[in-house]
Write an enzyme that holds these catalytic residues in place. Structure first.
Site, short mmCIF file in Angstrom:
data_model
loop_
_atom_site.label_atom_id
_atom_site.label_comp_id
_atom_site.label_asym_id
_atom_site.label_seq_id
_atom_site.Cartn_x
_atom_site.Cartn_y
_atom_site.Cartn_z
CD GLU A 176 -2.83 -0.80 2.55
OE1 GLU A 176 -2.48 0.01 3.44
OE2 GLU A 176 -3.85 -1.47 2.62
CB CYS A 177 0.65 4.29 0.66
SG CYS A 177 0.76 6.08 0.60
N GLY A 178 3.34 3.82 0.02
CA GLY A 178 4.78 3.81 -0.21
C GLY A 178 5.27 2.45 -0.67
#
Length: 181
Positions: A22-24
């Protein structure tokens, strides 16, 4: 730098290691990530696309993400509350899900298959969610850099969909400090 780890993650994911990014973590699995000076640095190379600083909040706020097809973690048509809060974007955000904020704002996002989920959206669920299981999976431990209240139901939902033969999972994600309160 960190060539050995990037290559090891790429190889493990390509061989089917169950992976949640997720995300990073999603950015880390891309081809490159551009720094503030505009220099592109190699990432794990699992996903298409290059990450860059958008210079502003991108797709900020809460939404509902719906799976277009069945995958490791989602049934086709399953909807999950999510949020995005980031200044970064990718040239390839995926098309496995539709995120919808309201009648006028929706977008495609995420990559998913039988062993994999990656995307910018952070999942949002609680212990009171009737669609999630209640007991944490035996022997499962997830570490995060910031305090975490409780997420065992979310983990159970995702981990419960994995084959019992799976002993490992690759978790790549960043934490929103506001989420951990």
């Amino acid at each position: 730098a960190n060539t050995a780890m990037r290559c090891a993650i790429n190889t493990a994911v390509q061989r089917g290691l169950p992976t949640v990014a997720e995300c990073g973590g999603f950015l880390y699995l891309g081809q490159t990530l551009e720094d503030d000076a505009g220099t592109a640095h190699p990432m794990a190379g699992v996903l298409p696309g290059s990450g860059h600083n958008a210079g502003r909040l991108v797709r900020f706020g809460y939404a509902v993400m719906t799976a277009k097809a069945g995958s490791m973690l989602f049934h086709a048509g399953e909807a999950l509350p999510v949020h995005e809060f980031h200044h970064w974007d990718s040239t390839a955000n995926g098309t496995a899900f539709t995120a919808r904020k309201n009648e006028k704002m929706q977008w495609e996002c995420g990559f998913a298959n039988e062993n994999f989920y990656a995307g910018f959206p952070h999942r949002k669920c609680s212990f009171t969610d009737p669609h999630r299981h209640s007991a944490p999976p035996t022997g499962f431990f997830a570490a995060r850099a910031t305090p975490l209240a409780v997420e065992s139901q979310w983990w159970n939902s995702w981990m419960g969909k994995l084959s019992p033969a799976r002993k490992s999972i690759c978790l790549l994600y960043t934490s929103d400090a506001a989420d951990d309160k």
